[in-house]
Design a protein around this motif. Sequence first.
Motif: not given
Length: 658
Positions: A170-175
């Motif tokens: 969905k295009g979100h950055s994840c850590t």
Amino acid sequence: MSASSEDMKSKLTWRRFNDGDDQWGSWTENIFDADHSHKCPTYVNKTPPCQGSCPAGEDIRGWLQVVRGIEKPSDGMDMKEYAFRRSTDANPFPSIMGRVCPAPCEDGCNRNEVEDHVGINSVEQFIGDSALENKYDFAHLKPATESGKKVAIIGGGPAGLAAAYQLRRKGHSCTLFDDHSALGGWMRYGIPGYRTPRDVLDGEIQRILDMGVEVKLNTRIGKDISLEQVEKDYDALLWAIGTKSGKGLPIPTFDAPNCVDGVAFLEAFNEKKLQHVPRKLIVVGGGDTSIDVASVARRLGHVSDSHDKDNAENVILGFTAHDVATSAKKEGAEVVLTSLFPIEEMTAAEHEVDDAKREGIEIQGGVMPIEVLKDDEGRAIGLKMTKCTIDKGRPTAVEGSEYTIDCDMIVSAIGQTGDLTGFEELDNGRGLIDADKHYQVPGKEGHFVAGDVVRPHLLTTAIGQASIAAESIDHYLNGINNKHRPKVDVHHYNLMSKLVETSLEPTSFDSQKGEVTPENDLRGTDSSSRAIHNYEDRSANEVIPHDDLFLGHYAFEPRNIRDEKVPSSEEVIGHFEERVIGLSEETAKAEAGRCMSCGMCFECDNCVIYCPQDAVHRTKKTESTLGRYVYTDYNICVGCHICADVCPTGYIKMGMGE
Ligand SMILES: Cc1cc2nc3c(=O)[nH]c(=O)nc-3n(C[C@H](O)[C@H](O)[C@H](O)COP(=O)(O)OP(=O)(O)OC[C@H]3O[C@@H](n4cnc5c(N)ncnc54)[C@H](O)[C@@H]3O)c2cc1C
Ligand code: SF4
Ligand code: SF4
């Protein structure tokens, strides 16, 4: 393919009539009573029960159709790659699932009503293993744009990894933050490598990381980084911390140094610190963890001349580590596994229980521990047991049935709870975190939760929850209110997406356009291409039961069962190889071919063949796709119901004209 008359004689599957029946029953009213029924066929997609029972909500029917060759990829893509893409839409771990998921989908499978369920997870393993072999990745899911929003995912087990997978799409950055030195959670630190081989696990995890996921290992939120800091640095937060803390036995005497918990035992083994176990071991449990502890103990074996400092409990509790290069001769450990429930009702998967017995583990069911017996130094030397009965989930001792099992170590594998140190305010009083139906933490804006810390269960459950949580996070980040979740909350087959994929989507429509033509006529017509005609998608609300199918169509066909290499009790020491042998391509296709395609056309041609009016036709090859294989010419149809009666999958309903 209908059952041959030979099969019908020798192995009856399903019959509409019993021997001696000489009446047609309601058929006489339905058939050729056309002018009164006023109903013609429509095509209705419903959710099959396999999918309804899969906690990750996989479109099982869909990927089985791909493997058997009915649903073809649109652009010449290899069947295996297409099946991989379809199966990973819901669950990015097909190889792991195919190996260790206890497959509730198979319990739900309608084929159980014929002779035996479809071997769903063996086909899933085939899809996953082919994908690893061919190095398929998730590059096709690269988002068109990046949202610029950052999500912190606390916990790198299946829930955290599956959420990262869905959020990256969905295009979100994840850590991903995890306190271990590697990702995987219990898939790596609980389940032994002969069940979840590490090369398979690494391959499936790497594919997710390659989507652009940031990883911070050896980092415990609440200790190394405060919760406040994470809240400040990220736009949303997902708790996927699982249940790290093992539970001791609920008896006061379970306080000896050689009384340990099952997950600590397995973690010490999986970190390669635990190399051998005491001679006599009792494992109390009955679920997956207890079987894993007992099977690992049998594989590790016992070393008779080890020193006190080498006591297994010191290793399990993290004080020391066994010498990996030990050359001492190993002997078989005597392992007894006890369960409150009778053996056939234990929660561990049945084949795991059978393998454990074969490997030399003694299983005692319907018994409960009542006291740890200790020597002068306070070490456990025995466990006093009693037979028990279970009433409403609670055990009651059977008077006068006490006995003792001798031991050198007791392992409690009766469940786990979350470790919420550093963020105690989230504890719901049971060591878990509450979730609403969108997997949002109630009253904590921007906090979401998924996996075992909501409810300890299965890998597939953690993955299914993570997918819903990811959708809710996406809504939150985009300022969209969460809508009602559908009644059947799974990853549905979407005919419109399929038509778009095959460039067959309906044409656009302008009702204001001057002259009336078939293409802009507002009144219903099946001659235009601006709508999906005579198709109803009830999959969000209905699961199709077996009695909506025409089961007589399906011949008796035994399941293609995977081979296993299970060591005998004499061979088990040092045996750490995988036991399951995956299906060959040919067998996987044959097994997928047993699927009855509940609730969706599988191109058997029955309706075309049996229609007495010749009103049902195959769609032109260039316009045909899954679910659009046939059409009815309503100018000719007389509403006789025969197509619906002979449709094996329950896809045809006499609805038009109602
Ligand atoms: C021994 C054993 C055998 C099992 N066998 C099966 C099986 O055969 N089939 C099946 O379907 N299921 C099985 N299960 C259950 C399955 O493993 C779990 O349901 C699943 O792993 C839960 O996933 P999760 O992501 O919620 O949690 P986990 O897998 O527990 O992952 C959570 C991760 O978060 C980390 N973490 C926790 N707190 C923090 C923090 N504060 N900061 C940073 N990181 C943190 C943890 O160390 C861990 O790595 C088994 C479980 C066990 C223990
Ligand atoms: S994840 Fe488990 S329940 Fe779902 S399809 Fe695979 S084997 Fe079946
Ligand atoms: S027969 Fe196929 S579609 Fe029907 S429940 Fe079984 S696996 Fe699912």
